[in-house]
Write an enzyme that holds these catalytic residues in place. Sequence first.
Site, PDB file in Angstrom:
ATOM      1  N   ASP A   1       2.813  -7.646  14.188  1.00 27.56           N
ATOM      2  CA  ASP A   1       3.621  -8.116  15.312  1.00 27.56           C
ATOM      3  C   ASP A   1       2.929  -7.851  16.744  1.00 27.56           C
ATOM      4  O   ASP A   1       4.020  -7.051  17.517  1.00 27.56           O
ATOM      5  CB  ASP A   1       5.028  -7.452  15.093  1.00 27.56           C
ATOM      6  CG  ASP A   1       5.520  -7.855  13.655  1.00 27.56           C
ATOM      7  OD1 ASP A   1       5.031  -7.315  12.784  1.00 27.56           O
ATOM      8  OD2 ASP A   1       6.561  -8.241  13.554  1.00 27.56           O
TER       9      ASP A   1
ATOM     10  N   ASP B   1       3.469 -12.382  12.878  1.00 29.07           N
ATOM     11  CA  ASP B   1       3.839 -12.663  14.101  1.00 29.07           C
ATOM     12  C   ASP B   1       2.861 -12.122  15.214  1.00 29.07           C
ATOM     13  O   ASP B   1       2.396 -10.982  15.666  1.00 29.07           O
ATOM     14  CB  ASP B   1       4.913 -11.458  14.370  1.00 29.07           C
ATOM     15  CG  ASP B   1       6.403 -12.034  13.782  1.00 29.07           C
ATOM     16  OD1 ASP B   1       6.478 -13.089  13.280  1.00 29.07           O
ATOM     17  OD2 ASP B   1       7.368 -11.477  13.824  1.00 29.07           O
TER      18      ASP B   1
ATOM     19  N   ASN C   1       7.671 -14.987  10.959  1.00 27.89           N
ATOM     20  CA  ASN C   1       8.642 -15.616  11.213  1.00 27.89           C
ATOM     21  C   ASN C   1       8.496 -16.395  12.799  1.00 27.89           C
ATOM     22  O   ASN C   1       8.955 -17.322  12.981  1.00 27.89           O
ATOM     23  CB  ASN C   1      10.164 -15.036  11.253  1.00 27.89           C
ATOM     24  CG  ASN C   1      10.171 -13.906  12.270  1.00 27.89           C
ATOM     25  OD1 ASN C   1       9.128 -12.872  11.862  1.00 27.89           O
ATOM     26  ND2 ASN C   1      11.225 -13.795  13.168  1.00 27.89           N
TER      27      ASN C   1
ATOM     28  N   HIS D   1       5.042 -10.404   5.330  1.00 35.03           N
ATOM     29  CA  HIS D   1       5.659  -9.962   6.622  1.00 35.03           C
ATOM     30  C   HIS D   1       7.153  -9.346   6.721  1.00 35.03           C
ATOM     31  O   HIS D   1       7.246  -8.090   7.327  1.00 35.03           O
ATOM     32  CB  HIS D   1       6.010 -11.448   7.559  1.00 35.03           C
ATOM     33  CG  HIS D   1       6.226 -11.035   9.017  1.00 35.03           C
ATOM     34  ND1 HIS D   1       5.493 -10.625   9.727  1.00 35.03           N
ATOM     35  CD2 HIS D   1       7.369 -11.311   9.556  1.00 35.03           C
ATOM     36  CE1 HIS D   1       5.987 -10.391  10.786  1.00 35.03           C
ATOM     37  NE2 HIS D   1       7.150 -11.025  10.725  1.00 35.03           N
TER      38      HIS D   1
ATOM     39  N   HIS E   1      16.360  -5.979  10.313  1.00 37.69           N
ATOM     40  CA  HIS E   1      15.839  -7.024   9.496  1.00 37.69           C
ATOM     41  C   HIS E   1      16.269  -6.355   8.098  1.00 37.69           C
ATOM     42  O   HIS E   1      15.273  -6.401   7.278  1.00 37.69           O
ATOM     43  CB  HIS E   1      14.376  -7.216   9.596  1.00 37.69           C
ATOM     44  CG  HIS E   1      14.152  -7.851  10.880  1.00 37.69           C
ATOM     45  ND1 HIS E   1      14.784  -9.041  11.466  1.00 37.69           N
ATOM     46  CD2 HIS E   1      13.304  -7.232  11.997  1.00 37.69           C
ATOM     47  CE1 HIS E   1      14.321  -9.186  12.674  1.00 37.69           C
ATOM     48  NE2 HIS E   1      13.481  -8.040  13.008  1.00 37.69           N
TER      49      HIS E   1
ATOM     50  N   HIS F   1       7.331  -7.392  10.802  1.00 39.11           N
ATOM     51  CA  HIS F   1       8.525  -7.666  10.996  1.00 39.11           C
ATOM     52  C   HIS F   1       9.537  -6.568  11.637  1.00 39.11           C
ATOM     53  O   HIS F   1      10.060  -6.990  12.914  1.00 39.11           O
ATOM     54  CB  HIS F   1       9.110  -8.078   9.550  1.00 39.11           C
ATOM     55  CG  HIS F   1      10.486  -9.118  10.033  1.00 39.11           C
ATOM     56  ND1 HIS F   1      10.199 -10.074  10.870  1.00 39.11           N
ATOM     57  CD2 HIS F   1      11.773  -9.188   9.194  1.00 39.11           C
ATOM     58  CE1 HIS F   1      11.494 -10.813  10.859  1.00 39.11           C
ATOM     59  NE2 HIS F   1      12.304 -10.425   9.988  1.00 39.11           N
TER      60      HIS F   1
HETATM   61 FE   FE2 Z   1       8.897 -10.807  12.134  1.00 36.78          FE
END
Ligand code: FE2
Length: 465
Positions: free
Chosen positions: A165, A193, A230, A315, A325, A352
């Site tokens: 990320d 990410d 994502n 992820h 999340h 994530h």
């Molecule tokens: Fe993510």
Amino acid sequence: MVDRIGAAWWCACAVGMLVVGACLAGETSEYRRQLGSAVDMPLDADVFRAPPGRNAPQQVHITQGNHDGTAMIISWVTTIEPGSSTVLYGTSEDNLNFSADGKHTQYTFYNYTSGYIHHCTIKKLEFDTKYYYAVGIGQTVRKFWFRTPPKSGPDVPYTFGLIGDLGQSYDSNITLAHYESNSKAQAVLFVGDLCYADNYPYHDNVRWDTWARFVERNVAYQPWIWTAGNHEIDFAPELGETKPFKPYSYRYPTPYKASGSTAPFWYSVKRASAYIIVLASYSSYGKYTPQYKWLEAEFPKVNRSETPWLIVLLHAPWYNSYNYHYMEGESMRVMYEPWFVKYKVDLVFAGHVHAYERTHRISNVAYNIVNGQCTPVHDQSAPVYITIGDGGNQEGLATNMTAPQPGYSAFRESSFGHAILDIKNRTHAYYTWHRNQDGNAVAADSMWFTNRYWQPTDESLDDSQ
Ligand SMILES: [Fe+2]
């Protein structure tokens, strides 16, 4: 009747939680980072600067090109015209006596048109050898180098970095600088990410370009093993962009065919004494799907006598006690966790959640809807789960944690940072997590991991104590 069953079920869960909670004490770090927003670096930041020279190759990055590490995929972008897709390479800086021809491609995304994206796989490399390579042949030539991994073997030491990320904020730059200051680190396991371009209006793909220029200083010299997150999906039907993972797929190839995968988002590579399985949290993973069938066939192929360290990257974390999340990884956990325990996966790294967390060795595979066994339990055959989505992206830190800390959570802290996994031999690896505020010299969470196959009980080096 239904109510009584329901009450008994919840009671069993509650008792289970108390028992587990009594056995496994977790730590929530007292450390509090000075909170500030993670702001993206401006487009004219020096780390985003394009290299000088007409049509100079930019955004140079490399990733492993086959299953055993004797191939490398070299990628770069030119902006004025395609230019050459050839890579010259060799073991002497002054004599690049091998060449390989790649291809270039280009894509559009809404009102954006990419540069000329080149990919070239160089093959039949020697193990444990420093190679120099050049791109931009015939125009502005730029030279880089990398080192191939040693041939796989059970006691081959190797040092991985863990980053997730990352984004392109000022904090991202600190994370990368700290990682770079570790001279031992040889490759990055990146848990998804990348650039967060999709947070900009129209998913401004210029931010894919800036990100690739930003990280070039490291990824042109050592391979990053990619996991799709994502923010790589870029599904934007409102913009007429309905092909998921379009910019990511054009820019970041993976050697998926070498492991029998049928899509670039799930695959495996061997590197020194590690066997790395990359899973796709945002591709189908239910029973009968391509990813499921691939993974089902993949686990039995892992030879722990050759590559003792079995590492999975994905992820969306399966075990996460932040209020962000929460449970997003649960359906994949339900599908795959029994295999992780059966095949004794050592470590699972996820991103994530923009913070850090490490679990005890736990599993939660007994539940069958009616038996009430729904609480994670201590399991020496289970992996340690580490959430390392703390690269420093513009969305800021995840600071809100569930309370009390669940029994499965060993350590958690809301800070940006990165980690280093230093594999020593077939039985031991030393792991450190570095929070950004301390610089690279201070490890905020460190421990020895023992290998699940060669030393399946933790004994004196028990990481769960
Ligand atoms: Fe993510």
